[in-house]
Scaffold this motif. Structure first.
Motif, mmCIF file in Angstrom:
data_model
loop_
_atom_site.group_PDB
_atom_site.id
_atom_site.type_symbol
_atom_site.label_atom_id
_atom_site.label_comp_id
_atom_site.label_asym_id
_atom_site.label_seq_id
_atom_site.Cartn_x
_atom_site.Cartn_y
_atom_site.Cartn_z
ATOM 1 N N VAL A 55 -17.849 38.012 57.238
ATOM 2 C CA VAL A 55 -17.154 36.794 57.660
ATOM 3 C C VAL A 55 -17.215 36.710 59.179
ATOM 4 O O VAL A 55 -16.893 37.673 59.865
ATOM 5 N N GLY A 56 -17.623 35.567 59.694
ATOM 6 C CA GLY A 56 -17.707 35.389 61.139
ATOM 7 C C GLY A 56 -16.792 34.274 61.613
ATOM 8 O O GLY A 56 -16.613 33.271 60.920
ATOM 9 N N PHE A 57 -16.179 34.468 62.763
ATOM 10 C CA PHE A 57 -15.326 33.450 63.373
ATOM 11 C C PHE A 57 -16.013 32.936 64.623
ATOM 12 O O PHE A 57 -16.437 33.723 65.457
ATOM 13 N N GLY A 58 -16.103 31.634 64.754
ATOM 14 C CA GLY A 58 -16.733 31.066 65.934
ATOM 15 C C GLY A 58 -15.962 29.867 66.444
ATOM 16 O O GLY A 58 -15.281 29.187 65.690
ATOM 17 N N GLY A 59 -16.047 29.629 67.713
ATOM 18 C CA GLY A 59 -15.394 28.481 68.309
ATOM 19 C C GLY A 59 -13.899 28.664 68.491
ATOM 20 O O GLY A 59 -13.353 29.735 68.276
ATOM 21 N N TRP A 60 -13.248 27.585 68.899
ATOM 22 C CA TRP A 60 -11.822 27.619 69.229
ATOM 23 C C TRP A 60 -10.965 27.893 67.998
ATOM 24 O O TRP A 60 -10.074 28.739 68.033
ATOM 25 N N ILE A 61 -11.228 27.176 66.909
ATOM 26 C CA ILE A 61 -10.413 27.328 65.697
ATOM 27 C C ILE A 61 -10.619 28.710 65.091
ATOM 28 O O ILE A 61 -9.661 29.361 64.674
ATOM 29 N N GLY A 62 -11.843 29.160 65.052
ATOM 30 C CA GLY A 62 -12.124 30.491 64.519
ATOM 31 C C GLY A 62 -11.458 31.582 65.339
ATOM 32 O O GLY A 62 -10.923 32.549 64.796
ATOM 33 N N TYR A 63 -11.487 31.423 66.660
ATOM 34 C CA TYR A 63 -10.842 32.393 67.548
ATOM 35 C C TYR A 63 -9.332 32.379 67.346
ATOM 36 O O TYR A 63 -8.693 33.432 67.353
ATOM 37 N N LEU A 64 -8.758 31.195 67.127
ATOM 38 C CA LEU A 64 -7.323 31.088 66.885
ATOM 39 C C LEU A 64 -6.941 31.772 65.570
ATOM 40 O O LEU A 64 -5.989 32.546 65.524
ATOM 41 N N VAL A 65 -7.696 31.506 64.515
ATOM 42 C CA VAL A 65 -7.422 32.133 63.208
ATOM 43 C C VAL A 65 -7.568 33.643 63.307
ATOM 44 O O VAL A 65 -6.712 34.397 62.823
ATOM 45 N N ALA A 66 -8.644 34.103 63.931
ATOM 46 C CA ALA A 66 -8.851 35.546 64.095
ATOM 47 C C ALA A 66 -7.736 36.155 64.937
ATOM 48 O O ALA A 66 -7.257 37.260 64.645
#
Length: 83
Positions: A55-66
């Motif tokens: 699972v990869g997190f990218g961008g602003w929303i992904g960074y916030l969730v992570a």
């Protein structure tokens, strides 16, 4: 393919928001500086953990969730060590 990167200022803002949300979810009383630290370090930890599951997190929303997930893990770990 290049991953979406965010800058340092954005990392501080998003990290602070993620730490604040996590401290609210975990009913933890932390200050603004600790919220930023929890969010930034939490995002790094969550990204590392989830990378093993593909699972990869990218961008602003992904960074916030992570950041939220990682900060919750950090708060839980700190409570486990203290008790």
């Amino acid at each position: 393919m290049q991953d979406a990167q965010i800058g340092w200022i954005a990392a501080i803002i998003i990290g602070g928001l993620a730490g604040w949300i996590a401290s609210g979810l975990m009913k933890s009383d932390t200050g603004i500086f600790m919220n930023i630290v929890l969010g930034i370090i939490g995002a790094a930890i969550a990204s590392f953990i989830f990378s093993f599951m593909g699972v990869g997190f990218g961008g602003w929303i992904g960074y916030l969730v992570a950041g939220i997930i990682g900060a919750c893990i950090l708060i839980w770990g700190a409570r486990a060590v203290r008790s």
